[in-house]
Scaffold this active site. Sequence first.
Site, PDB file in Angstrom:
ATOM      1  N   GLU A   6      53.158  43.725 -96.620  1.00  0.00           N
ATOM      2  CA  GLU A   6      53.048  44.619 -95.475  1.00  0.00           C
ATOM      3  C   GLU A   6      52.415  43.979 -94.240  1.00  0.00           C
ATOM      4  OE1 GLU A   6      51.220  48.354 -96.359  1.00  0.00           O
ATOM      5  OE2 GLU A   6      52.495  48.706 -98.100  1.00  0.00           O
ATOM      6  N   TYR A  16      36.744  51.147 -96.890  1.00  0.00           N
ATOM      7  CA  TYR A  16      36.371  52.322 -97.674  1.00  0.00           C
ATOM      8  C   TYR A  16      35.511  53.263 -96.827  1.00  0.00           C
ATOM      9  CZ  TYR A  16      38.269  50.174-101.877  1.00  0.00           C
ATOM     10  OH  TYR A  16      39.112  49.633-102.797  1.00  0.00           O
ATOM     11  N   CYS A  45      46.935  53.271-101.696  1.00  0.00           N
ATOM     12  CA  CYS A  45      45.526  52.922-101.901  1.00  0.00           C
ATOM     13  C   CYS A  45      45.282  51.425-101.718  1.00  0.00           C
ATOM     14  CB  CYS A  45      45.056  53.388-103.269  1.00  0.00           C
ATOM     15  SG  CYS A  45      46.066  52.832-104.648  1.00  0.00           S
ATOM     16  N   HIS A  46      46.330  50.622-101.808  1.00  0.00           N
ATOM     17  CA  HIS A  46      46.174  49.171-101.616  1.00  0.00           C
ATOM     18  C   HIS A  46      45.802  48.829-100.176  1.00  0.00           C
ATOM     19  CE1 HIS A  46      50.415  50.093-100.715  1.00  0.00           C
ATOM     20  NE2 HIS A  46      50.343  49.108 -99.827  1.00  0.00           N
ATOM     21  N   ASN A 104      43.961  57.120-107.926  1.00  0.00           N
ATOM     22  CA  ASN A 104      45.246  57.493-107.336  1.00  0.00           C
ATOM     23  C   ASN A 104      46.352  57.318-108.376  1.00  0.00           C
ATOM     24  OD1 ASN A 104      47.587  57.732-105.794  1.00  0.00           O
ATOM     25  ND2 ASN A 104      47.352  55.711-104.871  1.00  0.00           N
TER      26      ASN A 104
END
Length: 167
Positions: A164, A106, A137-138, A129
Amino acid sequence: MRESTPSDAAIQYIIHPSALGALVLATTSRGLCGIYFEQHKYFGGHNAWQHNPAHPTLTAAARQLDAYFAGTLTRFDVPLDLLGTPFQRSVWQQLMAIEFGETVSYGTHAARVGKPQAVRAVGTAIGRNPVSIIVPCHRVVGKDGGLNGYAGGLDRKRFLLALEVGR
């Protein structure tokens, strides 16, 4: 991207099955404006929206999400209409610069937005979001790499990161 919110009648939607449960995909005439999970923290519902399973933006988004979950797509190209304040939109725009498989803290994201002292405000904007997954945002994690917050739930964030980056 614009600040004003269209009337609910201007938003069209579909409900699309995914590996994370049903997703509500929403669009304006300008582009995709929402991807919401069931029990999404900031989703007010779609009762006043028009169901349109043939809308080209919605069908393209559904197709791309399917490919993403199948592991064959790493970059989305559907048009977006991100509805929020100028500050929120700047935070969300910068989220799209985080590459597939990458995570940032962050604090790092706040610095990238040009607001290094506004980590909480940036975190709040990230949490708001409206286009989960496509606006990734993840990919934002705590400074220690831990999972902090996700409007769709931490289990979904964990799943997306595992998809991912193998976390």
